[in-house]
Design an enzyme around this catalytic site. Structure first.
Site, PDB file in Angstrom:
ATOM      1  N   LYS A  21     -12.078   9.603  -2.085  1.00 55.52           N
ATOM      2  CA  LYS A  21     -12.667  11.121  -2.315  1.00 55.52           C
ATOM      3  C   LYS A  21     -11.547  11.951  -1.884  1.00 55.52           C
ATOM      4  CE  LYS A  21     -16.579  12.323  -1.554  1.00 55.52           C
ATOM      5  NZ  LYS A  21     -17.861  13.063  -1.171  1.00 55.52           N
TER       6      LYS A  21
ATOM      7  N   GLY B 255       1.347   6.581   1.207  1.00 57.17           N
ATOM      8  CA  GLY B 255       0.588   7.968   1.065  1.00 57.17           C
ATOM      9  C   GLY B 255       0.279   8.428  -0.295  1.00 57.17           C
TER      10      GLY B 255
ATOM     11  N   GLU C  73       2.523  13.704  -1.859  1.00 56.22           N
ATOM     12  CA  GLU C  73       3.543  13.918  -2.420  1.00 56.22           C
ATOM     13  C   GLU C  73       3.495  13.572  -3.894  1.00 56.22           C
ATOM     14  OE1 GLU C  73       5.298  15.855  -0.567  1.00 56.22           O
ATOM     15  OE2 GLU C  73       4.951  15.053   1.516  1.00 56.22           O
TER      16      GLU C  73
ATOM     17  N   ARG D 109      -3.214   0.696  -0.274  1.00 53.85           N
ATOM     18  CA  ARG D 109      -4.796   0.634  -0.077  1.00 53.85           C
ATOM     19  C   ARG D 109      -5.210   2.170  -0.010  1.00 53.85           C
ATOM     20  NH1 ARG D 109      -7.804  -3.148   1.964  1.00 53.85           N
ATOM     21  NH2 ARG D 109      -6.050  -4.374   2.864  1.00 53.85           N
TER      22      ARG D 109
END
Lengths: 167, 754, 316
Positions: B641, B710, B713, B636
Site C-alpha cells: 500500500k 527503494g 525515487e 521485496r
C-alpha cells in the site's frame, strides 16, 4: 478585538489582533493545529475548514470577521478512537503520505459532498444538468487542495468509498 | 549480527512466517494524520509561550549590505529583537567542526554583509505575536550595493567546466562509433529549475532546558541536523536534542537545515524563551535548495536493426557560486542500455543563483526527460516499436563496468506494462487518433534508479506486556518508515502490529541515515531486522535459561516466535508471560547493519516502465493525462500500500515536470519570478486521470538481508518522458524545452498546419 | 500586515459614510484577494469596513427580465443559481473556471470584479511596478511577460485583468449599481468600470474613492447560445493564458488586457456576416504583442474561432 467563534461545537471567546487570520487563531491561539499553513495565500488548500458548513481557506479569512460563526476544523470531524467515514477511507486507501495536506483534504471533502448534494455545478458539470458523482467531478472539485506527495488517485478512491459508507 | 551478514540465509523477514511483510497495512501514524493530531514541527507546543521569529530575505542576488536601519522595526509593537549580520550572536565560522566526527559543520546565519543569492536570509525579527513579527519584518531597512548577477545559465554554457574530481566516462570509441552508425540522432533537451514545494514550509520551534537545546524541526536527516546545530551554537553535540517526528514532505529539499533552525535556537537562547521560526511559502522558493536547470545533449547511433552502436548523454547544469552540487543527469544512463561505444559526463557552471541540490530522483528525473525521449525518436527513425527498441538493447551485464546485475527485470516491466496498458492499440504514426477536439496518443519510457545501503542502528525493546518498541533516529517524510519498521518488528518478534510501538525522528535514538535517495527503508529496515534478531536471541536465551519456563534447558536457536508466543515444538508460553516473570523491567537491545563488503561486485538497480495516454487540445495546445500505468521491480516490497503510493506520487511528479513545473529566472534581478504556488504550478487533482502502479515480485539478496530496495525515487524516473512521448504520438510535435506548456505546443501545432 | 482597525458595517449607507470619514478605509467582503495582498503589504489599508453581511447577497429578478446579483453574493452562489445556469450559462461557466471551490465560496461578486492583477512583478515588492508604486517603472515590460496584455497596454503597465467572471459579465453587457460616498445610488455599464493602464495603472477603475458596488445587473440574455472557455497551464486552480466568453453575438476576451476586453471589432464583423475566424482576425489586428506573449495572438484566434463557431452551431 473581542471575538466569539464556535469552534467544533464549543464557543470560544478571544481578544484578537484584527490581523489574526482564522487559520492562525486556530493554530496559535486555540492550539488546534490540524488546519495547516501551506502557503498562507489561498494557493494550496491545506488550511481548509468549514465555516457555517461551507469549506473555505482559513488563511484568507480574518478571525474578527467570523464573530458569531460556526467553524469546524479537522479536530471536530472525528477522533483517533472514532474516525469519521471520510477519515477512515483516507486511512484505508492511503490517500496521503506526509499527511500535511490531509486535514484540509478531509474538510474539503465534507464540504464538497454537501455542495454536490445541493446540486452545485462545477466546470465538469454538463451545462444545465445536475452534477453526477463521478471521478471527473471529484477531481475538479478537489483541485483546490494540493497534495505534493500526489496521493490524488488514492484520494479519489477514498472519497468514493467514504460516500458509500456515509450513505 | 552475523546472521544478517549472510544475506542469502533465511531470516524472519524473508521467511515471513506471519505474512506481515509486504502486507498492505494502513499507515502506523495514519490515524494521527487523518485527525490532524500529528504535530509537525511548528505545531509542537513548547513548555512556555513562544516568541515568533520572521526572516527577511535579501532583495538583490549578489553584492553587499551597505547599510542597516532597524530602528523602526525595533520600535514596532511587540518586537523583542531584530538581528542582522551586525548584531547576530557570534557563531563559529562556516564549516567549523569542534568535534572532528561531526557529520555537519557550523552553518552560521547572517555570517557577513555579503549577499550571494536573491532571498538569502539577512535579518530576523522576533516579536511577541506572529502578526507583530510579520509587520515589523517589513520595517527592516537594508541598503545594498548590488553587483550584476551572473545568473543566465543558457548564456554561460560555453564556460561550464568539469565538476571537481570528476571525469567523463568513455567506453570504446564514441566518436568513431557514432560516425559509423547507420542511423543517428543528435538532439538537445532543456529542463528548467524546479522547486520541491513540500506542503509544509521549513519550520522550527526551539527552547532551552538549562544548557540543553531542544529543537523540533522539519528535516529528513537527524544526525547532520543535530551536529550542524551544535557546531553552529558552539556547544556539545549531546547538548542538542533534535526532534522531527512528523514531516510535511521532504523530497530532498529538507536533507539539510536552513536558517530557521539556527535562528530559532540563537533567539531562544538570547531571549530565554521558546522561539518559532518558519519560512513563508515565498521564501521557500529561493531560500531552500532547488533542482537546477539542465541542458542535455543526447547522441544515439544505431544499426538498422536497432542495436545501439554509440551512445552519449552530456549534461550541462549549474550550482551556487560557493556550492559544488552537480545534477548528475547522465549517470543513470550508464547502466541502462547496451552499446559498445559510450560517452557520458557533466559540465557545471557556478552562478549567482540560489543553492542547487537534490530533488526527488536527482539525476534520473532530469536525465530520463532527454534520453527516454531520444529513444522514442530513434525508434521512429528505425520504424521500430519503442518497447522493442529498448528490449533489443538490453545488456547482459552492466554495460559500463561489466558487473553482473543483482536483479534486472526491466524487460518484464516493459512487457507487462505494454500488455496491461493496451500498448498494442497504439498507432505508431502520430496524429491519427481523434476524440472531439482532442488528439490522443500513447507514450512510454523506461525507469531506472540506483540502490544504496547506508549504515544504521536501531534498538528493540520488549516490555512486560509483550509490547515491542522500535527506536531509531530515522525519519518518515511520508515514505512509510513508521509503518514498515512496525511490520519488520511484528514479523521478527511474532507479535501483532497492535503490539508494536515505533519511535523515530529523535537525535537521542540510535542513528539511522534518514530519508533520501530511496535508501531509507533498506538501510533503516536492515538495522531494525538486526536489532530484532538480537532481541529474539536474548528472549530465546531468557526462556531456555529460566527454570520456570516450559522452554527451560532447550536449545535457544530452536525457539520460534509467532502469535505472541515463544515456542519450541509443543512447549510454549506467551511472550508477555515470559517477560513479566523473567525480565519484568523488560529487555532492550540494539542492532546495526552496514553495506556488505562485496556489494560493489554487483550492479544493483531498481527498474520500471511507464505507459501514458494523453489528449492534446488541437485548438489551444493544452494537454491532459488520461491514463498512466507504471510497472516496477524494486526488490521485496515491505508494504504494497505505502510503496504503491510512493510510486504513483513519483509518476505524478513526472507529469508536473513534463507539463507545468519550472522556475523562470529574470537575469536582470537574479531572482526566480514565480515565487508561490499560484505561479509555480504543481499538478492538482484535475491534472491526473486514471493512474496506477504495479510492483513485480522480486527479491534482491545482494541489496541487503531483507532483499528490499527503494521506490521513492523510481516512480519519478522516466515518468515525464512517457508523457512527452505520448504528446508526440498524439499530435506529432516534439517539444524538447520543458515544461511542455500550451504556448510551446501551439507553436508546433501551427507549424504542422494543425 | 500593517495594523488596521476593523468594523462590520450595519448597512450600506453607514458603510460608505464610514469609508468617507475614515482615512485609509477599504471595504472587505470575501477578502480572498485583499488579504492575499495585505499579507505582502501590497495593500495597506488602515481601516477595514466589512460589508460581507450587508443584505446585498441576494439574487433577484429585475422588472425587465434580467437578474440582479447582490455584490456580496458569493461566486459559488451565483454559479450555482438555477436562473443563472439556465439563462446565463456563460456566467456560471466563467465563475467555475476561476480559483478553487474554497475561494469561490468566500469571494464576492464585487470583490471578483475588483481583484487585482496576478502579474509576478506586481506581487514581488522588490521589483519595480507602476501599479503597486506609481512611478517606480514596469518590471514586466522587459521581463518575463509571457502572460502580459496584448490589447490596450502602455509602457507603464502591461498587466492583465485576471477575472473570469468579469469576462462573462462583459459579454452579457452587465451594469453595475453603486452607492457613492454621498449616499447616492448610481448605475453604469460594467464596461465603464475598469480603466486601461495609460500612465496611471495604479488607478484601476472609474469608481469614486469610497464608492461601494452594491449589485451587478444582468439584462435579459441575448438571443443565441452562450459559452466560456479558458486556456491555462494546468487543468484547474490556475490563472488563465486567455479566455473567451460568447453570448449570442456578443464576445469578450479575458487575460488579454488591463480590463475584460469587449471584442467590438469582432462583433461588428460577425454582425456583418464575417466568419468567426475573419471576425476574430479583425479584433486581433489591433493587438500589440511584446515577444514573449506573441503566442496569445494565435491562441486567441483559435480559441475564439472555436467557441464562436461552437456557439453558433448550438444556436442553429
Amino acid at each position: 478585538m473581542r471575538t466569539t467563534i464556535t469552534v467544533n461545537g464549543e464557543a470560544r471567546s478571544l481578544d484578537l489582533d484584527p490581523r489574526t487570520t482564522l487559520l492562525d487563531t486556530l493554530r496559535e491561539h486555540l492550539k488546534l493545529t490540524g488546519a495547516k499553513k501551506g502557503c498562507d495565500h489561498g494557493q494550496c488548500g491545506a488550511c481548509t475548514v468549514l465555516v457555517n458548513g461551507v469549506r473555505i481557506n482559513s488563511c484568507l479569512s480574518l478571525a474578527v470577521a467570523h464573530d458569531g460563526d460556526e467553524v469546524v476544523s479537522i479536530e471536530g470531524v472525528g477522533t483517533v478512537e472514532t474516525l469519521h467515514p471520510v477519515q477512515q477511507a483516507f486511512l484505508t486507501h492511503d490517500a496521503f503520505q506526509c499527511g500535511y495536506c490531509t486535514p484540509g483534504q478531509i474538510c474539503s471533502t465534507l464540504g464538497m459532498l454537501d455542495e454536490l448534494a445541493a446540486g452545485w455545478p462545477s466546470q465538469e458539470t454538463a451545462p444545465g444538468a445536475a452534477p453526477v458523482f463521478n471521478d471527473a467531478e471529484i477531481r475538479e472539485r478537489m483541485s483546490g487542495n494540493i497534495c505534493r506527495c500526489s496521493a490524488y488517485p488514492q484520494i479519489v478512491a477514498a472519497i468514493k468509498d467514504a460516500r458509500e459508507a456515509m450513505a | 549480527m552475523s546472521s544478517v551478514n549472510d544475506w542469502a540465509a533465511p531470516n524472519p523477514v524473508t521467511t515471513n512466517r506471519s505474512g506481515i511483510i509486504g502486507k498492505p497495512v494502513d499507515r502506523y501514524e495514519g490515524p494521527l494524520k487523518v485527525t490532524g493530531t500529528a504535530p509537525y514541527a511548528y505545531e509542537v507546543q513548547p513548555p512556555s509561550p513562544p516568541a515568533y521569529g520572521v526572516m527577511v530575505g535579501a532583495s538583490i542576488a549578489v553584492g553587499r549590505i551597505a547599510a542597516v536601519d532597524t530602528a523602526e522595526a525595533e520600535a514596532a509593537p511587540g518586537v523583542l529583537t531584530v538581528w542582522t549580520h551586525l548584531n547576530v550572536p557570534a557563531q563559529p565560522a562556516r564549516g567549523t567542526k569542534a568535534h572532528p566526527r561531526s557529520t555537519q559543520g557550523s552553518k552560521p546565519a547572517f555570517e557577513s554583509d555579503r549577499v550571494t543569492y536573491w532571498g538569502q536570509p539577512v535579518a530576523l525579527v522576533v516579536a511577541d505575536t506572529l502578526e507583530n513579527a510579520v509587520a515589523a519584518s517589513h520595517l527592516v531597512r537594508l541598503t545594498y550595493e548590488a553587483e550584476t548577477p551572473d545568473v543566465d545559465f543558457r548564456a554561460r554554457l560555453a564556460d561550464a567546466g568539469q565538476p571537481l574530481g570528476e571525469q567523463d566516462m568513455e567506453v570504446g570509441d564514441f566518436d568513431g562509433g557514432f560516425a559509423a552508425s547507420a542511423v543517428k540522432l543528435d538532439e538537445t533537451w532543456v529542463t528548467p529549475i524546479q522547486n520541491h514545494c513540500q506542503m509544509e514550509p521549513c519550520a522550527s520551534v526551539v527552547w532551552w532546558e538549562g544548557d540543553k537545546c531542544v529543537a523540533h524541526t522539519s528535516i529528513q536527516m537527524v544526525k547532520p541536523a543535530q551536529h550542524g546545530l551544535a557546531e553552529t551554537l558552539g556547544i556539545d553535540r549531546d547538548a542538542v536534542h533534535l526532534l522531527t517526528r512528523y514531516i510535511g514532505g521532504g523530497f530532498g529539499g529538507k536533507g539539510q537545515t536552513y536558517d530557521d533552525l539556527t535562528l530559532a535556537a540563537l533567539a531562544a537562547r538570547a531571549l530565554g524563551r521558546p522561539v518559532k521560526v518558519a519560512f513563508t511559502r515565498q521564501q521557500m522558493m529561493h531560500g531552500t535548495i532547488h533542482r537546477p536547470a539542465t541542458v542535455m545533449r543526447v547522441r544515439l547511433g544505431a544499426e538498422k536493426d536497432g542495436r545501439l552502436n554509440a551512445f552519449s548523454i552530456m549534461t550541462w547544469t549549474h550550482c551556487h557560486k560557493e556550492g559544488s552540487f552537480t545534477e548528475h543527469a547522465s549517470n543513470f544512463a550508464r547502466a541502462l542500455y547496451a552499446a559498445p561505444n559510450r560517452l557520458t559526463g557533466h559540465r557545471l557552471i557556478k552562478l549567482d543563483l540560489p543553492h542547487a541540490g537534490p530533488m526527488r530522483a536527482p539525476g534520473e528525473a532530469s536525465g530520463t526527460m532527454s534520453l527516454e525521449c531520444a529513444m522514442d525518436e530513434l525508434a521512429e527513425q528505425l520504424g521500430l516499436d519503442p518497447v522493442e527498441l529498448r528490449i533489443r538493447n538490453e545488456p547482459p551485464v552492466d554495460p559500463e563496468n561489466g558487473r553482473p546485475f543483482s536483479q534486472r527485470q526491466l524487460v518484464r516491466c516493459l512487457k507487462e506494462g505494454a500488455q496491461l496498458f493496451g500498448w498494442d492499440r497504439r498507432l505508431p504514426t502520430p496524429g491519427l487518433v481523434r476524440d472531439g477536439r482532442w488528439l490522443v496518443g500513447m507514450g512510454m519510457a523506461a525507469a531506472i534508479r540506483g540502490n544504496f545501503l547506508l549504515p544504521a542502528k536501531c534498538s528493540f525493546s520488549v516490555d512486560a506486556d509483550g509490547v515491542i518498541t522500535v527506536r531509531q533516529g530515522m525519519t518518515d517524510i511520508g515514505t512509510g518508515t513508521y509503518t514498515v519498521l512496525a511490520q519488520i518488528a511484528a514479523e521478527t518478534l511474532g507479535v501483532t502490529l497492535g503490539e508494536v510501538r515505533v519511535e523515530i525522528g529523535d537525535s537521542e535514538l540510535p542513528p539511522a541515515p534518514g530519508s533520501g535517495g530511496q535508501f531509507g527503508a533498506a538501510s533503516a529496515g536492515s538495522a531494525a531486522l538486526a536489532a530484532g534478531m538480537n532481541l529474539r536471541r536474548a528472549i530465546a536465551e531468557l526462556a531456555t535459561g529460566d527454570p520456570n519456563s516450559p522452554l527451560y534447558g532447550d536449545d535457544p536457536t530452536l525457539v520460534t516466535f509467532q502469535d505472541g508466543v515463544v515456542a519450541i515444538e509443543n512447549k510454549s508460553e506467551t511472550l508477555a508471560t515470559l517477560i513479566r516473570r523473567a525480565a519484568p523491567a523488560g529487555l532492550t537491545i540494539e542492532g546495526d547493519s552496514r553495506p556488505a563488503a562485496d556489494m560493489r561486485e554487483w550492479s544493483t538497480q531498481t527498474y520500471g516502465s511507464h505507459y501514458c495516454e494523453v489528449g492534446v487540445d488541437t485548438v489551444t495546445g493544452e494537454v491532459r493525462v488520461r491514463r498512466m500505468l507504471g510497472v516496477f521491480a524494486a526488490g521485496r516490497i515491505l508494504n504494497y500500500k505505502t510503496a504503491r503510493s510512493q510510486l504513483t506520487g513519483g509518476m505524478i511528479w513526472g507529469v508536473g515536470s513534463a507539463l507545468t513545473e519550472g522556475n523562470v529566472v529574470d537575469p536582470r534581478y537574479g531572482s526566480l519570478i514565480n515565487q508561490d504556488l499560484a505561479q509555480y504550478l504543481v499538478p492538482v487533482q484535475a491534472d491526473i486521470g486514471e493512474l496506477d502502479a504495479i510492483m513485480l515480485d522480486e527479491v534482491d539478496d545482494k541489496a541487503n538481508p531483507m532483499g528490499v530496495k527503494g521506490v521513492g525515487e523510481l516512480g519519478n524516473s522516466g515518468a515525464g518522458a512517457a508523457v512527452a512521448n505520448a504528446i508526440y504520438n498524439a499530435c506529432g510535435v516534439r517539444v524538447r524545452d520543458y515544461p511542455i506548456t500550451p504556448d510551446k505546443l501551439l507553436a508546433g501545432l501551427i507549424a504542422k498546419g494543425l | 500586515m500593517k495594523a488596521f482597525t476593523y468594523e462590520r458595517a450595519s448597512d450600506a449607507k453607514a458603510a460608505v459614510r464610514a469609508a468617507a470619514e475614515t482615512p485609509g478605509a477599504r471595504f472587505i467582503a470575501g477578502g480572498t484577494n485583499l488579504l492575499d495582498l495585505m499579507k505582502l503589504e501590497i495593500e495597506q489599508p488602515q481601516h477595514l469596513i466589512d460589508v460581507s453581511r450587508l443584505p446585498m447577497a441576494g439574487i433577484e429578478e429585475t422588472a425587465t427580465g434580467g437578474l440582479r446579483l447582490g455584490a456580496a453574493a458569493t461566486n459559488s452562489a451565483v454559479s450555482a443559481d438555477e436562473r443563472v445556469r439556465a439563462r446565463y450559462p456563460v456566467l456560471s461557466e466563467a465563475i467555475l473556471a476561476g480559483g478553487s471551490p474554497q475561494l469561490r465560496n468566500k469571494a464576492s461578486v464585487a470583490g471578483n470584479l475588483l481583484q487585482r492583477t496576478r502579474c509576478a512583478y506586481f506581487y514581488d515588492t522588490s521589483k519595480p511596478c507602476n501599479k503597486r508604486q506609481s512611478g517606480s517603472g514596469c518590471g514586466a515590460l522587459e521581463g518575463l511577460n509571457r502572460n502580459a496584455a496584448i490589447f490596450g497596454a502602455s509602457d507603464a503597465c502591461i498587466a492583465t485583468h485576471t477575472s473570469d467572471m468579469a469576462v462573462a459579465l462583459t459579454a452579457l453587457c452587465a451594469d453595475i449599481e453603486t452607492l457613492t460616498p454621498s449616499g447616492d445610488a448610481r448605475r453604469f455599464p460594467l464596461a465603464d468600470l475598469h480603466r486601461l493602464p495609460g500612465e496611471t495603472p495604479h488607478i484601476e477603475t472609474h469608481l469614486i474613492a469610497g464608492e461601494l458596488i452594491t449589485a451587478v445587473v444582468l439584462p435579459p440574455p441575448p438571443p443565441g447560445a452562450q459559452a466560456y472557455r479558458k486556456v491555462r497551464d494546468r487543468a484547474s486552480y490556475a490563472g488563465g493564458l486567455a479566455s473567451v466568453a460568447v453570448a449570442g453575438g456578443q464576445v469578450a476576451l479575458g487575460m488579454v488586457a488591463h480590463k475584460p476586453w469587449r471584442a467590438e471589432a469582432a462583433e461588428a464583423a460577425l454582425s456583418s456576416g464575417a466568419s468567426a475566424s475573419e471576425a476574430i482576425a479583425q479584433e486581433l489586428a489591433g493587438a500589440s504583442p511584446l515577444g514573449r506573449n506573441d503566442f496569445k495572438i494565435p491562441l486567441v484566434a483559435r480559441l475564439a474561432t472555436a467557441v464562436i463557431t461552437d456557439v453558433a452551431g448550438r444556436a442553429a
